[in-house]
Design a protein around this motif. Structure first.
Motif, PDB file in Angstrom:
ATOM      1  N   GLY A 121       0.827  -1.195   0.000  1.00  0.00           N
ATOM      2  CA  GLY A 121       0.000   0.000   0.000  1.00  0.00           C
ATOM      3  C   GLY A 121       0.863   1.248   0.000  1.00  0.00           C
ATOM      4  O   GLY A 121       2.084   1.181   0.160  1.00  0.00           O
ATOM      5  N   SER A 122       0.215   2.401  -0.130  1.00  0.00           N
ATOM      6  CA  SER A 122       0.955   3.664  -0.214  1.00  0.00           C
ATOM      7  C   SER A 122       1.718   3.945   1.079  1.00  0.00           C
ATOM      8  O   SER A 122       2.837   4.458   1.040  1.00  0.00           O
ATOM      9  N   ASP A 123       1.126   3.606   2.224  1.00  0.00           N
ATOM     10  CA  ASP A 123       1.812   3.835   3.497  1.00  0.00           C
ATOM     11  C   ASP A 123       3.060   2.965   3.614  1.00  0.00           C
ATOM     12  O   ASP A 123       4.099   3.420   4.109  1.00  0.00           O
ATOM     13  N   GLU A 124       2.964   1.718   3.150  1.00  0.00           N
ATOM     14  CA  GLU A 124       4.117   0.817   3.205  1.00  0.00           C
ATOM     15  C   GLU A 124       5.220   1.295   2.266  1.00  0.00           C
ATOM     16  O   GLU A 124       6.410   1.249   2.605  1.00  0.00           O
ATOM     17  N   ALA A 154       5.712   4.371   1.380  1.00  0.00           N
ATOM     18  CA  ALA A 154       6.283   5.565   2.003  1.00  0.00           C
ATOM     19  C   ALA A 154       7.274   5.174   3.085  1.00  0.00           C
ATOM     20  O   ALA A 154       8.321   5.817   3.260  1.00  0.00           O
ATOM     21  N   GLY A 155       6.987   4.093   3.809  1.00  0.00           N
ATOM     22  CA  GLY A 155       7.907   3.613   4.829  1.00  0.00           C
ATOM     23  C   GLY A 155       9.211   3.118   4.225  1.00  0.00           C
ATOM     24  O   GLY A 155      10.300   3.385   4.758  1.00  0.00           O
TER      25      GLY A 155
END
Length: 234
Positions: free
Chosen positions: A72-75, A77-78
């Motif tokens: 996902g986008s959050d992953e 970004a991480g």
């Protein structure tokens, strides 16, 4: 933008960091070089070299990307943050090894880390912000500043642009790709057709700008063959 590039062109010598992410799996390398001239008149001196393994956490994330797991986008970004953290740690270690100060560095040349269909950092301007240095990245062969596929600096055609300079300077195998990135950054500075782009994606309007630069012409009057982008800190 043009004034800043003009100032770099006029310097008798430039201190350039070359950062590579792929010559040895799981390891990052960086070199600090002093460069004068460009093209056939390039003179290069190596001032320092540093290498470090990527963190265990980042290795695991990159392995998952290579296996085409869904992120996902959050992953993503991480992962992007982890890459930037590893790069800045390498940059600090290089400065220490070379006994150099950050404000002495003119340009950081960066070869982005490729994993699966992704390239990190997604925005090289992030490294510019974290180091407060100009970053040259996304070197590729293409017809203009926006079109064309990105090519790895290990791609024979792209590396061949500066291979003669490297051979002339008798660069060791462990430093070769990092020096290649530094030389590509130096060549891009001398573009005759540098163009200013808009604010980098995800940043506040006007807070960070990318500059696309063509460094070589394939034929007189033809399309440029080497393209790169410059990112300036605020």
């Amino acid at each position: 933008m043009r004034k800043r590039l003009d100032a770099l062109r006029k310097k008798e010598k430039r201190l350039i960091v070359g950062m590579e992410t792929g010559s040895e799996p799981g390891k990052l390398g960086a070199v600090l070089v002093e460069i004068s001239g460009n093209g056939d008149e390039t003179v290069l001196a190596i001032l320092g070299f540093a290498a470090r393994p990527v963190s265990r956490e980042l290795r695991a994330a990159l392995g998952a990307l290579e296996s085409e797991e869904t992120f996902g986008s959050d992953e993503l970004a991480g992962i992007n943050f982890l890459v930037l953290h590893n790069l800045t740690k390498l940059y600090d270690e290089l400065l220490e090894a070379a006994d150099a100060a950050g404000d002495e560095i003119d340009v950081i040349g960066l070869k982005c880390l490729e994993a699966g269909k992704f390239a990190f950092p997604a925005d090289p301007g992030g490294l510019s912000e974290m180091t407060n240095r100009v970053v040259a990245s996304r070197f590729r062969l293409g017809a203009d500043d926006r079109a064309g596929d990105f090519l790895s600096v290990r791609e024979p055609l792209l590396q061949g642009i500066v291979s003669e300079m490297i051979d002339r300077c008798a660069v060791g195998d462990d430093m070769r790709e990092a020096v290649t990135v530094a030389l590509l950054a130096n060549e891009a500075i001398f573009s005759e057709g540098a163009l200013e782009g808009g604010a980098a994606a995800g940043s506040k309007k006007g807070s960070r700008k990318s500059v696309a630069a063509s460094a070589h012409a394939s034929e007189p009057g033809g399309s440029p063959c080497l393209c790169g982008e410059f990112f300036f800190p605020r």
